[in-house]
Structure formats: C-alpha cells, structure tokens
Scaffold this active site. Structure first.
Site, PDB file in Angstrom:
ATOM      1  N   ASP A  97     -17.366  23.512  16.866  1.00 53.86           N
ATOM      2  CA  ASP A  97     -17.066  22.545  15.829  1.00 53.86           C
ATOM      3  C   ASP A  97     -18.102  21.434  15.923  1.00 53.86           C
ATOM      4  OD1 ASP A  97     -15.440  21.284  13.834  1.00 53.86           O
ATOM      5  OD2 ASP A  97     -13.724  22.293  14.737  1.00 53.86           O
ATOM      6  N   ASP A 198     -17.511  19.656  10.427  1.00 51.32           N
ATOM      7  CA  ASP A 198     -16.315  18.876  10.117  1.00 51.32           C
ATOM      8  C   ASP A 198     -16.604  17.733   9.143  1.00 51.32           C
ATOM      9  OD1 ASP A 198     -13.483  18.093  10.926  1.00 51.32           O
ATOM     10  OD2 ASP A 198     -14.547  16.261  11.489  1.00 51.32           O
ATOM     11  N   GLU A 255     -16.987  22.183   6.032  1.00 46.24           N
ATOM     12  CA  GLU A 255     -15.682  21.719   5.549  1.00 46.24           C
ATOM     13  C   GLU A 255     -15.973  20.736   4.420  1.00 46.24           C
ATOM     14  OE1 GLU A 255     -11.540  19.726   7.178  1.00 46.24           O
ATOM     15  OE2 GLU A 255     -13.422  18.864   7.852  1.00 46.24           O
ATOM     16  N   HIS A 327      -6.163  24.868  11.520  1.00 54.23           N
ATOM     17  CA  HIS A 327      -5.506  23.917  12.431  1.00 54.23           C
ATOM     18  C   HIS A 327      -5.034  22.656  11.711  1.00 54.23           C
ATOM     19  CE1 HIS A 327      -9.509  22.382  11.931  1.00 54.23           C
ATOM     20  NE2 HIS A 327      -9.159  21.240  12.475  1.00 54.23           N
ATOM     21  N   ASP A 328      -5.438  22.460  10.455  1.00 53.48           N
ATOM     22  CA  ASP A 328      -5.067  21.262   9.695  1.00 53.48           C
ATOM     23  C   ASP A 328      -3.989  21.537   8.652  1.00 53.48           C
ATOM     24  OD1 ASP A 328      -6.590  19.251  10.833  1.00 53.48           O
ATOM     25  OD2 ASP A 328      -8.350  19.676   9.604  1.00 53.48           O
TER      26      ASP A 328
END
Length: 554
Positions: A97, A198, A255, A327-328
């Site tokens: 990440d 991210d 993202e 994960h979000d």
C-alpha cells in the site's frame, strides 16, 4: 497492447486479520507466508498487502511513521524479504500500500516541523495562520470535524484531511516529492511488483484555502468541494509515474473516487498514470454525503445499471479493477444481498457477476469463502474511527442509540476486518492467543477448512471462475473480450456477453428469490458454470431459479 497483469487475479490481504503465527492475536508476515499455498490453490497471482510499515495504528497503519521499516507487530524486514522470495518461487507478485497523501504525526519530518513551524520541515506539510481565533477555512475532514489542528502556543494550524494524527504532506514542495520518489524506488528495487495507491487525488490542494458553503449544521463543508476546485493533480501524477513506476514496469492500482468527467483515459489509458484503478461505481450506490444514517437501500436494477454503465464507459479506455468489497467497506455479500436471501447460491451468483466482467478482479480476504458482516452489540466494541464518527453523526441527527448502532453495524469497516476464518476451532484458527478484534460468530459454518475440499463450496466456485478466466480456450473472451449487456427489459436480471476472437460467452443471473422465465436471444451450445443442479427449460425459454447464475457458450 497486452500487459503481463491483464490475465491475473489479485487478492487483498489485511495483514492484521489474516493469519497470526506467534499467538499475539495480530496477523503477521510469517502467517501470510504460511498461507501462500492456499492462495495459489485458489488461483491468486497478485497479492496486495494493506500497510505493514511502522505506525502508531491510529488509522490501522494508514498513518505511517517510517516508510522504510516493517512494524514489529507484523514482523521484520527479513520476514518481508522472505515473503518476496516465497511469492516469487510460486510465480506470485507482491504489492504494498502506498500512502503518500499524509504520514503519521509521529514521523520524524512532522516532529521536526512542530519543533520549528517556520523551519524547513514545516514546508513538508501545510502550516497556515488562523483567521482571528478560527481555523484558516471551513473544510471537513473525512473522519469528521475540521481539517485544521492548532499548533500549541501559536496561531498556526496544520492541515489533515483524515485524522489529526495524519498530517497532509505538501506535494508542492520539490524536496518532499523527491523524498517520496526515493522511497518508492527503494521498495521497487527490493522486488515489489508495484503498489495500491491510497487516496491519491487528495495530494493536490486548492491553495487558496477558502471557505465553501456549509453543508451540515457544524458549519463545515465536505472536502469534496475542495477537490473539485483544485487544479493540477494530473501533472503531479504524471511526474510520479515517470520518476518511479515507469522505470520498473510496476503494476499500480489507484484508489480514485473522483476523477473528473472525460479524464478516465488519463488515469488508465494507454499512457495512463496507473495500470488500473478500482471501480467504485457499485460501492457508491445508495451512499449519502450527509452520513451513513442517510444511506438508502438500492434495487438490483440500480446495481445493474451502475456496473454496466461503468463497463461501457471503460471499454475503449483500459482495464478497471473490479471489487465486491475491501478493507474500507462492509462485507459484499451482506451489502448486496438481502439478509433473508443470503446463502451459498446467492454468494456464488455475486461472485460470477464480478469475475466475468471486463477488468482485473481483486478478491478481498474471506470473500472467496462468503464471509459476512458481523454483529457488534455496543459502540464501545468498534475499533474503526470512521464508524465511531458515523455513530455520533447519526445520534446528532436524531437517531436513537439502538438505531445508530444498527446503522453502523451495516456499514462499519470493522465488518471486513474481523479475523479470517481458517477452520472451526477456537478463534477460527486465526490465532492461539486473544484476537485483536472479535471473530465473527459464524466461523463454525463458514471457514476455509470445510470449503477447500468441498467441490460445491463458495471457495471452489471462485476457483472455477478463476480457472475459466485463465483457460486457454476462454481467456480471450473473458480477459480481453468485449462486454455487451442484453435483456435489460427484464427486472432483476443481469445478462451480458463476453466475446473474444473465437468464443462468445453469456452470463445470466437471476437477482431475486423468485423464478424468472427468460427468452434467450441466441441458442447456446454448452453450460460452463451453474450454481444450481440443473438448467430448466420450457420450449425455447429458460427458467432461472432464484439467484441462479449460469455461464453459457453461445
């Protein structure tokens, strides 16, 4: 032009919750190494690890205090090197990440900036004078409250669009940018295949730092208003690519929630800044800017429209990364299938729709088992800061405590962060210690051990879908072929073709519990995959059972 990653299947690991090798209740790198063969068996090629860098863990590792080291709770750099070697031995690729919009307030740079808010390191961040006794402007952070935090004993504030412990990095500063490029290249030289990137659109700020009209009672405005008015992020992304990823042929997945109209090709086109970016269209369905309390349920038809529109929009541009969950987000099966209809059949249907779309599939850990949302009984039990903020927003908006709790149970990020369910022994085989977050109570029914050898399991249905994508016979259609929607006059029916140079496939999914009779526009020669025992016919029509999905050769 065909790229090495086009026919691959990716898998997201949330390391803290995947597999604990040393009994401290926290998943770690050695745990991941021990499960590589499980992932290989499923058909995974690319593994994305959520952050494992040194971090105070205010936002689960998305607040990084040292980009060059592994947090001790996950292991050591030697463990990381071993993971890279073991993955390579299995022809698998590792992504990390990349979190470079912000760092942790415990990072060396920020500590130095606070010591001297006029000095060199202050310019690694955004320090601004307050307006009288107020912050510089009225932007709201993603986690609620102002984006500005006051520096003690001064009238200066620093900017954080996430938590106050996550100060934003100043990408206008060439010195800071070069530090970031150096770090990225260090990791790529080490053998990483690339990064998941991210919150990257946030790196460009509107430097006027002006107020926008308030959109809630708190007098603040959504940070989205700032992003809409900020100009110049594309130049930053171009330079980032040229200085780092491009030199290594790295695979990158962005993202990106809010690219501007008509700019998709700049992100993932032939010369795009990233290899791919996540398709968030279905994730955004029913979401309200006001908060989770105002989210609305959506229909299968609305879901179909959002997925199909995105496929059509992306068709001539590039490949998106298709997801059901991450994960979000809450667990996909709990989010997209009504509670009363949630079973293996409906889970397989959702899997088939996702993996048969054009784009690269990203499976989130436990998705291949059909893991579901958990039930949390009090707000004190939540770990996630966004959930706690949304609970408070719901209460402020007049919800009772019971209503607020039910709302955050549906949407909490903690749903996706419960430990991976390996088997039916204590703690689902995740740890011999006390898990850092509660295991979902349904681990005795839903776990890897019971599914891997069961031909009819959700796991093996995913495996069959992955094998179909990779098969020499059908790869051209499923990976590279065109997407064409069909039969949209039927309600709650997902129907589309994937056509390659020599094969044409059709997916039919009945997104409801009632049977549905369909008149097929084309004859089919073979059923490749079916989540029910049979395909029922009536003359030249096909009768789909509730939540039945079939993949046909036409």
């Amino acid at each position: 032009m065909k790229k090495w990653w086009h026919d691959k299947v990716a898998y997201q690991i949330y390391p803290k919750s995947f597999c604990d090798s040393n009994g401290d209740g926290i998943g770690d790198l050695r745990g991941i190494i021990s499960k590589l063969d499980y992932l290989k068996k499923l058909g995974v090629d690319i593994i994305w690890l959520s952050p494992i860098y040194c971090s105070p863990m205010v936002d689960q590792g998305y607040d990084i205090s040292d980009y060059y080291n592994i947090d001790s709770q996950f292991g050591t750099m030697e463990d990381m090197d071993e993971l890279l070697r073991e993955a390579k031995a299995r022809n698998m690729y590792i992504l990390m990440d990349l979190v470079v919009n912000h760092c942790s307030d415990k990072h060396e740079w920020f500590k130095k900036a606070l010591e001297d808010p006029e000095g060199e390191y202050a310019d690694y961040f955004y320090f601004r004078e307050g307006k009288g006794n107020k912050p510089p402007c009225n932007w709201r952070s993603y986690f609620g409250g102002s984006v500005w935090e006051k520096v003690p004993n001064t009238n200066k504030y620093y900017l954080h669009v996430f938590a106050k412990e996550q100060p934003d990095l100043n990408w206008e500063n060439p010195k800071l940018k070069n530090e970031i490029y150096k770090m990225i290249n260090w990791w790529l030289e080490k053998g990483l295949a690339g990064f998941r990137i991210d919150a990257i659109i946030n790196i460009k700020k509107d430097l006027r730092f002006q107020d926008f009209p308030a959109d809630r009672e708190d007098g603040l405005c959504s940070i989205d208003r700032m992003l809409e008015s900020a100009e110049g992020v594309l130049d930053m992304l171009k330079e980032l690519k040229e200085e780092t990823f491009e030199k290594f042929g790295a695979f990158t997945v962005g993202e990106v929630f809010n690219e501007k109209e008509g700019e998709l090709y700049k992100f993932i086109g032939k010369d795009g800044y990233f290899s791919t970016m996540f398709d968030f269209e279905m994730e955004m369905l029913g979401k309200s800017e006001k908060g989770w309390y105002d989210n609305r349920t959506f229909t299968p038809n609305e879901l179909r429209t959002s997925i199909f529109d995105s496929q059509i929009k992306t068709a001539d541009v590039g490949f998106k990364a298709n997801i059901i969950e991450n994960h979000d987000e809450p667990r996909g099966v709990s989010n997209y299938i009504p509670k009363e209809d949630l079973n293996d059949k409906s889970k397989k249907m959702l899997a088939a729709i996702s993996l048969m779309l054009r784009g690269i599939p990203f499976i989130y850990q436990g998705q291949e088992l059909g893991m579901t949302n958990t039930k949390i009984n009090s707000v004190e039990e939540f770990d996630d800061i966004a959930t706690i903020d949304q609970y408070n927003v719901a209460i402020k908006e007049g919800c009772s405590k019971e209503e607020a709790l039910e709302i955050v149970n549906n949407y909490s990020r903690d749903n996706a962060r419960t430990p991976f369910q390996w088997d039916d022994i204590e703690n689902a085989g995740f740890t011999t210690g006390t898990p850092w977050i509660k295991v979902n109570k349904n681990y005795k029914e839903i776990n890897a051990a019971s599914q891997v050898e069961n031909e009819d399991s959700v796991f093996n249905f995913y495996k069959k879908l992955i094998n179909l994508r990779k098969s020499e016979e059908f790869k051209d259609a499923v990976v590279y072929g065109t997407f064409e929607s069909v039969l949209e006059n039927y309600d709650n029916l997902f129907a589309f073709y994937r056509e390659g140079s020599s094969k044409k496939l059709m997916l039919l999914a009945n997104y409801q519990k009632e049977e549905q009779t369909i008149e097929l526009p084309k004859l089919y020669s073979k059923v490749l995959l079916n989540n029910c025992d049979e395909v029922k016919h009536e003359k030249d029509k096909i009768i789909l059972q509730g939540y039945q999905v079939i993949i046909l050769v036409v």
